[in-house]
Structure formats: C-alpha cells, structure tokens
Design an enzyme around this catalytic site. Structure first.
Site, PDB file in Angstrom:
ATOM      1  CG  LEU A   1      35.015  46.941  39.101  1.00 28.56           C
ATOM      2  CD1 LEU A   1      36.389  46.502  38.380  1.00 28.56           C
ATOM      3  CD2 LEU A   1      34.857  45.821  40.242  1.00 28.56           C
ATOM      4  N   GLY A   2      33.646  51.123  40.255  1.00 28.33           N
ATOM      5  CA  GLY A   2      33.902  52.486  40.828  1.00 28.33           C
ATOM      6  C   GLY A   2      33.791  53.519  39.895  1.00 28.33           C
ATOM      7  CD  GLU A   3      32.001  59.087  39.339  1.00 29.11           C
ATOM      8  OE1 GLU A   3      32.193  60.313  38.566  1.00 29.11           O
ATOM      9  OE2 GLU A   3      31.429  58.765  40.290  1.00 29.11           O
ATOM     10  N   GLY A   4      36.221  56.284  38.294  1.00 30.32           N
ATOM     11  CA  GLY A   4      37.839  56.568  38.053  1.00 30.32           C
ATOM     12  C   GLY A   4      37.863  58.036  37.772  1.00 30.32           C
ATOM     13  N   GLY A   5      38.984  58.511  37.407  1.00 27.35           N
ATOM     14  CA  GLY A   5      39.317  59.810  37.213  1.00 27.35           C
ATOM     15  C   GLY A   5      38.528  60.590  36.082  1.00 27.35           C
ATOM     16  CG  PHE A   6      38.717  59.517  32.075  1.00 27.77           C
ATOM     17  CD1 PHE A   6      37.811  58.614  31.270  1.00 27.77           C
ATOM     18  CD2 PHE A   6      40.027  59.072  32.312  1.00 27.77           C
ATOM     19  CE1 PHE A   6      38.148  57.727  30.770  1.00 27.77           C
ATOM     20  CE2 PHE A   6      40.595  58.094  31.589  1.00 27.77           C
ATOM     21  CZ  PHE A   6      39.730  57.395  30.880  1.00 27.77           C
ATOM     22  N   GLY A   7      35.659  58.548  34.261  1.00 25.15           N
ATOM     23  CA  GLY A   7      34.559  57.982  34.189  1.00 25.15           C
ATOM     24  C   GLY A   7      34.257  56.464  34.933  1.00 25.15           C
TER      25      GLY A   7
ATOM     26  CE  LYS B   1      40.489  54.754  33.702  1.00 26.97           C
ATOM     27  NZ  LYS B   1      41.456  55.615  34.519  1.00 26.97           N
TER      28      LYS B   1
ATOM     29  CG  ASP C   1      45.990  62.892  40.799  1.00 27.08           C
ATOM     30  OD1 ASP C   1      45.746  63.513  42.186  1.00 27.08           O
ATOM     31  OD2 ASP C   1      44.910  62.340  40.494  1.00 27.08           O
TER      32      ASP C   1
END
Length: 469
Positions: A131-137, A163, A258
């Site tokens: 789905l995508g790249e989050g804040g840490f993975g 995640k 954030d």
C-alpha cells in the site's frame, strides 16, 4: 554521497538557537545523520528480493488504483530536525526481547498476532499487496477474521493495513512502542483504529483498520479530480476533532508532533482520521508548560518556536494544523521549490493576504473555480492566521478551532456569484496573460522525481541514535 545545498541548509536551520561551541560539538553527529539519511534506500520486502525503490506503489490505506511514486523525494516522510547531541549505541536502539516486553504496555483492546498469521493475511508480503511506505516501514493490505487473528481469503473477513518495521531503522522500535502504548488506549472516530500488533524475535508489526480513500496528500496534490470545498472543510473539521481529543479530552493528553496531509487518512465517506503516532509525546503535566524533546517532525509543518528551542506544547500542533488548513485552502504544498522564490514557503507567501477581506481571494485554490463559500473561506483565512501566528500562546485551542469550523460545513454562499470574486478573477487572468509563468505551478506535473532532487523540502525522519525522542 555528498550533501546537496538543501541538505546543508537544513542541517544549519535545525541547529538554530545553539551556540557556536555547541554547533562545533554536534557537527560530527549531524553529518552522520545526513550520511545515513541519504544512503537509505526505499522499503524492501523481507519476503522478496525485488527492491521497491523506483517502483510505483499505492499510498497508505489507498485503494487499488490510487498510486504514488516512491521517488517523490520522501514528501510524506517525517523530517529529521535533530537538535540535541545525545547518542546511543545501535544495540540500545534494538533492545533484547525481554527489554522490549518490559517497555510494552499492552492495551486489553489490542489483538496479538503471530508473524506467520500476518504473513498469510498479507499474501506473503508480495509487492502487489504493498500500500505504501509509512513512517518506519512498509504497509501491506491484508485480510483477517473479523473478531480474531487468523488470516482469511482476500476479499473476505476484515480488511486491514499491516505496517512492518524495517530492520535497519534505528529509531523504529521506539516509534513502534509509541504507537502501541499510546494508540492502543485511544479510541475516537477521528483517530485511525489500531487493531493489534506482533512482536516476535526481531519482527515488529502493527495492524490498523483499512482506510479506503488513502491520505489527504494524494487527494490534494496527486489526484486528477479536485476535492470540492465542502469536502475539504469536512476533512479539516474531522482532523481538528482528532487533535482536540488528543489535547483536551484523552485520559493521557497527547501532543501529536507530526500533523501533516499524509498522516490524515480518509474512509469511504471522506471522514478524516489521524494516523502514524510514532512521534507522539505525552503532554506536559501539573504546572509544566512544555515538554523538552529532540526536534522531530516534518519540515514546513513544525512550529518555529519548537524548532528553535525543543519546547513542545499543544500549540505546536495548532501551528501544524494551520499549515495543513492553508494547504487545503490554497491547493499548494507547504514547501515547493518549483515555485518562484517568494512563493516557495506557503505560510510566508500567504501571510499578507490572510487578514484582508478583499485580498484573501488571491490565495484560494483556483481549481475550485469559485465554487466555495465566501464567508467560509474568510473564516478559514482568519483561522489560519490565528493558528500560524508567531506568538504561540496567542494561538487558539483545538476545541476553539473545532467551534469555528463546525458551522462552515453547511454554508452555501458561492463565491462565483460574488462581484468581488469576479473582479479578482479578471485581475488574475490579466496578470497571467502578462506573465504566463505566474501560476504555471498550480498542479504538479505527473512525472518521476529521483531521490535527492525533490522540489519539496521535507526530508526524512531522523535515523540517528539518541535519547528518547
């Protein structure tokens, strides 16, 4: 890889407010941070040898068909605004299993998953489920039992976003803990629901509710169909309610730290929910006015007094909300190097127009074509002005922001029928005719941008070892 001009400039900006002696003392650490940041690649699945860098992937929570490129310079990745010199070994940032369990405060509302259950639920973490790249993975789409932890056939049961912590993210374990410990106990319609977690050997995963419409950033800046004004106000109101809950209603008051468009997820009805609590901090208690912490967040959204001093307060979030509200109002990114120099910083460009009833039209997103409420837009401009004010103590509480936004949802005095708006439109058309490049950046071109050359000054979250953020 050497640091480019914008990297050097940011490192100097992040160290603002310190003496020359301190800057000399910390110079080595800051350089190390940048080396690590620039050498990091994109997210890579542990189950596949195919690298994700350079491929086109879907954003967090986005349905199939909403795409984004990982080569957009990390626009939706948190920035490294490091301001202290505390250091720790890499071993400290990857604690032993026993130490990890000591730090973990498990909410009774959370489900505990095994790694194999989540691997099966996410179809073995194949790239087509990314789905995508989050804040840490990386974040993958998966399916689990509605009330259990077992994986089910895709398209059945409960759809979730899984995640996975990247093993080479030094700060990742602390952020994972923050999500579990904070979000596990928080339940609100405008916070994304954390369903469960997995902690097994060196594996760290989180399981969230799936958000069908992805994040606000995609809809504001990437989609071909523009968001109607009423939908924009609905989203702003929902996000404001989420922050108001964290600041004023939650049992443990929380500073989000954030707040930005990529962290506002949208369900099928465009209801906004805050996500990614890896940088969240417990608010000040008793007679304390602030929390002192490393400066972290995303460049362009972080409050200036927080960047200069490291003093974090709920008013820091209010500033960030004002920036996002301005992005919603203008359709422009908070920082955009593609624009003329005087327009690259959105807040500074818009500030002169915010308090002037006859001039605020100039900053309204032209893609709305006048289909917005005049009174509503005026109120929004006034609210933005209050939220991004330089005096932090004069900024409104988020409950006051909610009170201002709530009646704006149903206003229907359309600007296109206003004489003032028509006059402004003619003036703008004449200006564009005289200077064709004046508004040539209204919509971002859909083309790939390589890492390190992004026109958006929003570098990644700090990966430097250090004290508790």
């Amino acid at each position: 890889m050497g640091s480019g001009p914008e990297e050097v400039w940011l490192a100097a900006w992040a160290s603002g407010g310190r003496s020359n002696e301190e800057r000399k003392r910390n110079k080595g650490e800051e350089t190390l941070c940048w080396i690590k940041l620039r050498s990091m690649g994109g997210c890579m699945s542990s189950m596949s040898s195919k690298p994700i860098v350079g491929s086109t992937i879907r954003s967090v929570g986005a349905p199939r068909g909403e795409t984004k490129s990982t080569n957009d310079g990390g626009k939706d990745k948190p920035a490294a605004l490091v301001s202290d010199s505390a250091t720790a070994s890499k071993a400290d940032s990857n604690p032993s299993p026993s130490k990890a369990f000591e730090d973990l405060k498990i909410s009774s509302q959370l489900r505990k998953f095994t790694f194999n259950e989540l691997r099966s639920a996410a179809s073995n973490f194949q790239p087509d489920g990314l789905l995508g790249e989050g804040g840490f993975g990386c974040v993958y789409k998966g399916w689990i039992e509605k009330y259990g932890t077992a994986p089910v056939k895709p398209g059945t049961g409960l759809t979730v976003a899984i995640k996975m912590l990247s093993h080479d993210r030094i700060q990742g374990h602390k952020e994972w803990l923050a999500e579990v410990n904070l979000l596990g106990d928080l339940r609100h319609p405008n916070l994304v629901k954390l369903i469960g977690y997995c902690i097994e050997d060196d594996q760290r995963l989180l399981v969230y509710e799936f958000m069908q419409r992805g994040n606000l950033e995609n809809h504001l800046f990437r989609r071909s169909l523009d968001l109607p004004w009423s939908t924009r106000i609905k989203i702003a109101l929902g996000a404001a309610r989420g922050l108001a809950f964290l600041h004023e209603e939650a049992e443990r008051r929380v500073i989000y730290r954030d707040f930005k468009t990529s962290n506002i997820l949208l369900d099928a009805d465009f209801n906004a929910k805050l996500s990614d609590f890896g940088l969240a901090k417990a608010g000040p208690e008793g007679d304390k006015t602030h929390v002192t912490t490393r400066v972290m967040g995303t460049f362009g959204y972080a409050a200036p007094e927080y960047v200069m001093t490291g003093h974090l307060t709920p008013r820091s979030d209010v500033y960030s909300f004002g920036v996002v509200l301005l992005e919603i109002m203008t359709g422009r990114r908070t920082m955009d190097k593609r624009r003329p120099a005087r327009e690259q910083n959105l807040v500074e460009w818009a500030r002169p127009y915010l308090g002037k009833k006859r001039q605020f039209y100039r900053i309204i997103d032209p893609r709305l074509h006048g289909n917005f409420s005049v009174k509503g837009a005026q109120k929004v401009a006034e609210l933005v002005q209050a939220c991004v004010g330089r005096n932090a103590k004069a900024r409104p509480l988020m409950s006051e922001v909610v009170a201002v936004l709530k009646p704006l949802v149903d206003l229907n005095d359309i600007a296109s029928s206003s004489a003032s708006f028509r006059a402004m439109t003619k003036e703008r058309a004449a200006s564009i005719a005289a200077s064709p490049t004046m508004e040539s950046h209204t919509r971002q071109p859909k083309r790939s941008i390589s890492r390190g050359s992004s026109p958006y000054l929003q570098p990644m979250r700090s990966l430097s070892p250090g004290s508790e953020p």
